[in-house]
Write a protein that holds these residues in place. Structure first.
Motif, PDB file in Angstrom:
ATOM      1  N   HIS A 264       0.860  -1.183   0.000  1.00 16.87           N
ATOM      2  CA  HIS A 264       0.000   0.000   0.000  1.00 16.87           C
ATOM      3  C   HIS A 264       0.898   1.235   0.000  1.00 16.87           C
ATOM      4  O   HIS A 264       1.633   1.477   0.959  1.00 16.87           O
ATOM      5  CB  HIS A 264      -0.883  -0.048   1.255  1.00 16.87           C
ATOM      6  CG  HIS A 264      -1.917   1.026   1.328  1.00 16.87           C
ATOM      7  ND1 HIS A 264      -2.862   1.048   2.345  1.00 16.87           N
ATOM      8  CD2 HIS A 264      -2.176   2.112   0.566  1.00 16.87           C
ATOM      9  CE1 HIS A 264      -3.640   2.084   2.179  1.00 16.87           C
ATOM     10  NE2 HIS A 264      -3.247   2.745   1.107  1.00 16.87           N
ATOM     11  N   LEU A 265       0.866   2.014  -1.073  1.00 17.52           N
ATOM     12  CA  LEU A 265       1.680   3.223  -1.173  1.00 17.52           C
ATOM     13  C   LEU A 265       0.920   4.411  -0.607  1.00 17.52           C
ATOM     14  O   LEU A 265      -0.176   4.749  -1.068  1.00 17.52           O
ATOM     15  CB  LEU A 265       2.048   3.510  -2.627  1.00 17.52           C
ATOM     16  CG  LEU A 265       2.812   2.431  -3.394  1.00 17.52           C
ATOM     17  CD1 LEU A 265       3.233   2.964  -4.757  1.00 17.52           C
ATOM     18  CD2 LEU A 265       4.024   1.946  -2.622  1.00 17.52           C
ATOM     19  N   SER A 266       1.495   5.051   0.411  1.00 13.87           N
ATOM     20  CA  SER A 266       0.902   6.239   1.017  1.00 13.87           C
ATOM     21  C   SER A 266       1.395   7.459   0.261  1.00 13.87           C
ATOM     22  O   SER A 266       2.585   7.799   0.302  1.00 13.87           O
ATOM     23  CB  SER A 266       1.298   6.323   2.497  1.00 13.87           C
ATOM     24  OG  SER A 266       0.697   7.440   3.114  1.00 13.87           O
ATOM     25  N   LEU A 267       0.487   8.125  -0.449  1.00 11.92           N
ATOM     26  CA  LEU A 267       0.848   9.211  -1.358  1.00 11.92           C
ATOM     27  C   LEU A 267      -0.061  10.421  -1.160  1.00 11.92           C
ATOM     28  O   LEU A 267      -1.234  10.265  -0.843  1.00 11.92           O
ATOM     29  CB  LEU A 267       0.699   8.739  -2.814  1.00 11.92           C
ATOM     30  CG  LEU A 267       1.565   7.573  -3.267  1.00 11.92           C
ATOM     31  CD1 LEU A 267       1.013   6.987  -4.567  1.00 11.92           C
ATOM     32  CD2 LEU A 267       2.994   8.041  -3.463  1.00 11.92           C
ATOM     33  N   GLY A 300      -5.806  11.932  -3.035  1.00  8.99           N
ATOM     34  CA  GLY A 300      -6.529  12.871  -3.873  1.00  8.99           C
ATOM     35  C   GLY A 300      -7.624  12.281  -4.725  1.00  8.99           C
ATOM     36  O   GLY A 300      -8.111  12.937  -5.660  1.00  8.99           O
ATOM     37  N   VAL A 301      -8.053  11.067  -4.429  1.00 10.73           N
ATOM     38  CA  VAL A 301      -9.155  10.464  -5.196  1.00 10.73           C
ATOM     39  C   VAL A 301     -10.463  10.961  -4.578  1.00 10.73           C
ATOM     40  O   VAL A 301     -10.949  10.426  -3.596  1.00 10.73           O
ATOM     41  CB  VAL A 301      -9.090   8.930  -5.175  1.00 10.73           C
ATOM     42  CG1 VAL A 301     -10.263   8.335  -5.948  1.00 10.73           C
ATOM     43  CG2 VAL A 301      -7.771   8.434  -5.751  1.00 10.73           C
ATOM     44  N   GLU A 305     -14.182  10.330 -11.640  1.00 14.08           N
ATOM     45  CA  GLU A 305     -13.217  10.404 -12.727  1.00 14.08           C
ATOM     46  C   GLU A 305     -11.812  10.043 -12.241  1.00 14.08           C
ATOM     47  O   GLU A 305     -11.077   9.297 -12.897  1.00 14.08           O
ATOM     48  CB  GLU A 305     -13.218  11.813 -13.338  1.00 14.08           C
ATOM     49  CG  GLU A 305     -14.499  12.206 -14.047  1.00 14.08           C
ATOM     50  CD  GLU A 305     -15.658  12.524 -13.089  1.00 14.08           C
ATOM     51  OE1 GLU A 305     -16.817  12.400 -13.517  1.00 14.08           O
ATOM     52  OE2 GLU A 305     -15.378  12.886 -11.913  1.00 14.08           O
ATOM     53  N   LYS A 306     -11.434  10.573 -11.068  1.00 11.28           N
ATOM     54  CA  LYS A 306     -10.105  10.273 -10.533  1.00 11.28           C
ATOM     55  C   LYS A 306     -10.003   8.812 -10.099  1.00 11.28           C
ATOM     56  O   LYS A 306      -8.948   8.191 -10.244  1.00 11.28           O
ATOM     57  CB  LYS A 306      -9.787  11.211  -9.369  1.00 11.28           C
ATOM     58  CG  LYS A 306      -9.508  12.644  -9.802  1.00 11.28           C
ATOM     59  CD  LYS A 306      -9.153  13.529  -8.604  1.00 11.28           C
ATOM     60  CE  LYS A 306      -8.847  14.946  -9.045  1.00 11.28           C
ATOM     61  NZ  LYS A 306      -8.516  15.821  -7.885  1.00 11.28           N
ATOM     62  N   ALA A 307     -11.082   8.271  -9.575  1.00 11.02           N
ATOM     63  CA  ALA A 307     -11.070   6.862  -9.180  1.00 11.02           C
ATOM     64  C   ALA A 307     -10.818   5.970 -10.391  1.00 11.02           C
ATOM     65  O   ALA A 307     -10.014   5.029 -10.336  1.00 11.02           O
ATOM     66  CB  ALA A 307     -12.381   6.492  -8.505  1.00 11.02           C
ATOM     67  N   ARG A 308     -11.485   6.272 -11.490  1.00 12.15           N
ATOM     68  CA  ARG A 308     -11.299   5.470 -12.700  1.00 12.15           C
ATOM     69  C   ARG A 308      -9.894   5.680 -13.282  1.00 12.15           C
ATOM     70  O   ARG A 308      -9.253   4.741 -13.754  1.00 12.15           O
ATOM     71  CB  ARG A 308     -12.384   5.810 -13.725  1.00 12.15           C
ATOM     72  CG  ARG A 308     -13.739   5.188 -13.389  1.00 12.15           C
ATOM     73  CD  ARG A 308     -14.718   5.368 -14.522  1.00 12.15           C
ATOM     74  NE  ARG A 308     -15.293   6.700 -14.525  1.00 12.15           N
ATOM     75  CZ  ARG A 308     -16.442   7.031 -13.911  1.00 12.15           C
ATOM     76  NH1 ARG A 308     -17.129   6.112 -13.258  1.00 12.15           N
ATOM     77  NH2 ARG A 308     -16.907   8.263 -13.962  1.00 12.15           N
ATOM     78  N   ASP A 309      -9.414   6.916 -13.230  1.00  6.76           N
ATOM     79  CA  ASP A 309      -8.084   7.206 -13.755  1.00  6.76           C
ATOM     80  C   ASP A 309      -7.001   6.481 -12.960  1.00  6.76           C
ATOM     81  O   ASP A 309      -6.017   5.991 -13.528  1.00  6.76           O
ATOM     82  CB  ASP A 309      -7.832   8.717 -13.729  1.00  6.76           C
ATOM     83  CG  ASP A 309      -6.531   9.096 -14.404  1.00  6.76           C
ATOM     84  OD1 ASP A 309      -6.371   8.799 -15.599  1.00  6.76           O
ATOM     85  OD2 ASP A 309      -5.663   9.694 -13.721  1.00  6.76           O
ATOM     86  N   VAL A 319      -9.701   5.498  -1.059  1.00  2.00           N
ATOM     87  CA  VAL A 319     -10.367   6.812  -1.036  1.00  2.00           C
ATOM     88  C   VAL A 319     -10.436   7.277   0.414  1.00  2.00           C
ATOM     89  O   VAL A 319     -11.080   6.632   1.243  1.00  2.00           O
ATOM     90  CB  VAL A 319     -11.778   6.731  -1.653  1.00  2.00           C
ATOM     91  CG1 VAL A 319     -12.457   8.098  -1.615  1.00  2.00           C
ATOM     92  CG2 VAL A 319     -11.708   6.208  -3.079  1.00  2.00           C
ATOM     93  N   GLY A 320      -9.779   8.397   0.722  1.00  2.00           N
ATOM     94  CA  GLY A 320      -9.670   8.859   2.091  1.00  2.00           C
ATOM     95  C   GLY A 320     -10.727   9.862   2.507  1.00  2.00           C
ATOM     96  O   GLY A 320     -11.828   9.499   2.918  1.00  2.00           O
ATOM     97  N   LYS A 321     -10.427  11.152   2.392  1.00  6.44           N
ATOM     98  CA  LYS A 321     -11.299  12.196   2.938  1.00  6.44           C
ATOM     99  C   LYS A 321     -12.698  12.163   2.332  1.00  6.44           C
ATOM    100  O   LYS A 321     -13.683  12.426   3.030  1.00  6.44           O
ATOM    101  CB  LYS A 321     -10.657  13.566   2.732  1.00  6.44           C
ATOM    102  CG  LYS A 321      -9.445  13.800   3.630  1.00  6.44           C
ATOM    103  CD  LYS A 321      -8.658  15.023   3.230  1.00  6.44           C
ATOM    104  CE  LYS A 321      -9.443  16.294   3.409  1.00  6.44           C
ATOM    105  NZ  LYS A 321      -8.624  17.482   3.043  1.00  6.44           N
TER     106      LYS A 321
END
Length: 400
Positions: A264-267, A300-301, A305-309, A319-321
């Motif tokens: 799991h990459l924390s970014l 930042g998801v 659109e960002k989830a699919r990207d 997906v965090g916040k």
């Protein structure tokens, strides 16, 4: 390329129903380390947030926390004693109530155990006793005996996670907590088995993973999920703790020796790239994951659109916040109701998402560095002044 609604089977046999993950996020809902009814209620509301749900970082020895806790009923959760198991069982049950997998993130916070000083005036430990300019308290150096006790603590945490009914554990090697502190040249100045060369700075992470995997073999079912979270780089304004060139070597050393289900990459951003590469971190880590080991990325998801990207780069998207605001974010995407996603927090939404009182105060505090969108809408709900960013410390020798 896989799609968000595709199922995924990990190498040891566990299957999740979609590619969404709720990543570990502090609920500030513990009562001196014990999960509360607020914790359980939060997870009941978030049971559909992903095919796999990961708890906040839960500390495994009495010296390992709490971090970011400003009151005794706003603490980080703990798992260093069997006394925590009954409430953790309720947490696991709540997380799994919609049929998704529940993962316990296990951690030690090291120098970041600010609540240990603030609430109890107890000493805080790290790989090296040194002055950290961003900490208002003294940091002590772990002895060899203490280090071995921490390693054993991770093993015992696995046993308790299994007994509590979790489907897996995630080893927290990211976000400046203890495992990262041992790996970093900034915070680890030791010259013994636990520090010095890159190989020696790998010894603590490798020993923790070995302890966890041995406990999994002893206590867990065959399809028990084991993951490892890492921050790909530690680049500070005045120094570099390590870069992706070193962290990929660590992950290769781990996955060459141990059969993990995922990394799991924390970014800060799912598509982030290091300064010296045209590839994303997700792409750079892919070759060292080992056969069958899956990858999770986060950062930042906050839209469909960002989830699919993000799926261009990874196996699983965390997906965090946005999941705090709308715990049905994933569900709405998977069922074709994207237009119903809530993207700002309101008083009414806190009732629908099960936010704990500690989260309400923390994510909307006046001085918090990363508030939720719409944070100003819920400040009237505060019952205690401030949050972890504004806490005061007991006047004790550990402050000197």
């Amino acid at each position: 390329m896989a799609k968000l609604n595709d199922s995924l089977t990990f190498k040891h046999g566990a299957t999740i129903s979609n590619r969404f993950v709720q990543p570990p996020m502090l609920t500030n809902s513990g009562i001196e380390g014990e999960a509360s009814e607020d914790t359980i209620n939060y997870w009941k509301h978030h049971s559909k947030s992903g095919g796999m749900l990961i708890t906040e970082y839960i500390y495994v020895t009495s010296e390992g926390g709490p971090a970011i806790s400003w009151a005794k009923d706003r603490t980080q959760l703990a798992v260093y004693d069997d006394k925590f198991i009954p409430q953790l069982k309720k947490v696991a049950t709540a997380m799994k109530s919609s049929g998704n997998k529940a993962i316990m993130q296990i951690a030690e916070t090291g120098r970041e155990a600010s609540g240990r000083v603030a609430l109890y005036g107890k000493p805080v430990y790290a790989p090296t006793a040194m002055n950290f300019p961003f900490l208002p308290y003294k940091v002590h150096e772990y002895s060899d005996e203490q280090i071995k006790n921490v390693i054993k603590g991770f093993s015992e945490a696995v046993r308790r996670a299994v007994e509590a009914g979790f489907d897996g554990v995630e080893i927290h090697g990211a976000n400046h907590y203890l495992i990262q502190q041992f790996f970093s040249t900034y915070s680890n100045h030791r010259t013994d088995h636990w520090g010095g060369s890159l190989e020696k700075r790998m010894n603590f992470p490798l020993a923790v993973v070995e302890s966890v995997m041995n406990a999994v073999k002893k206590y867990a079912p065959k399809d028990f999920i084991v993951g490892y979270r890492i921050s790909p780089e530690e680049i500070n304004p005045d120094n570099v703790g390590y870069t992706w060139h070193e962290s990929t070597q660590l992950i290769k050393a781990i996955t060459d020796k141990f059969d993990l289900d995922y990394i799991h990459l924390s970014l800060p951003a799912y598509d982030q790239k290091p300064k010296d590469s045209d590839k994303t971190f997700a792409e750079l880590f892919r070759p060292v994951l080992g056969e069958g080991t899956k990858e999770i990325i986060v950062g930042g998801v906050n839209s469909p659109e960002k989830a699919r990207d993000a799926m261009k780069y990874t196996d699983l998207v965390a997906v965090g916040k946005e999941n705090i605001i709308d715990p049905l974010f994933a569900e709405k995407i998977l069922t074709g109701h994207e237009d119903e996603i809530i993207d700002k927090i309101t008083i009414d939404q806190t009732k629908k998402n099960g936010m704990t009182q500690g989260m309400i105060e923390n994510f909307s505090a006046a001085k918090v560095g990363n508030p939720l969108p719409g944070a100003e809408n819920i400040r009237s709900l505060h019952t205690k002044p401030g949050a972890w960013s504004e806490m005061t410390y007991i006047d004790s020798p550990e402050m000197k």
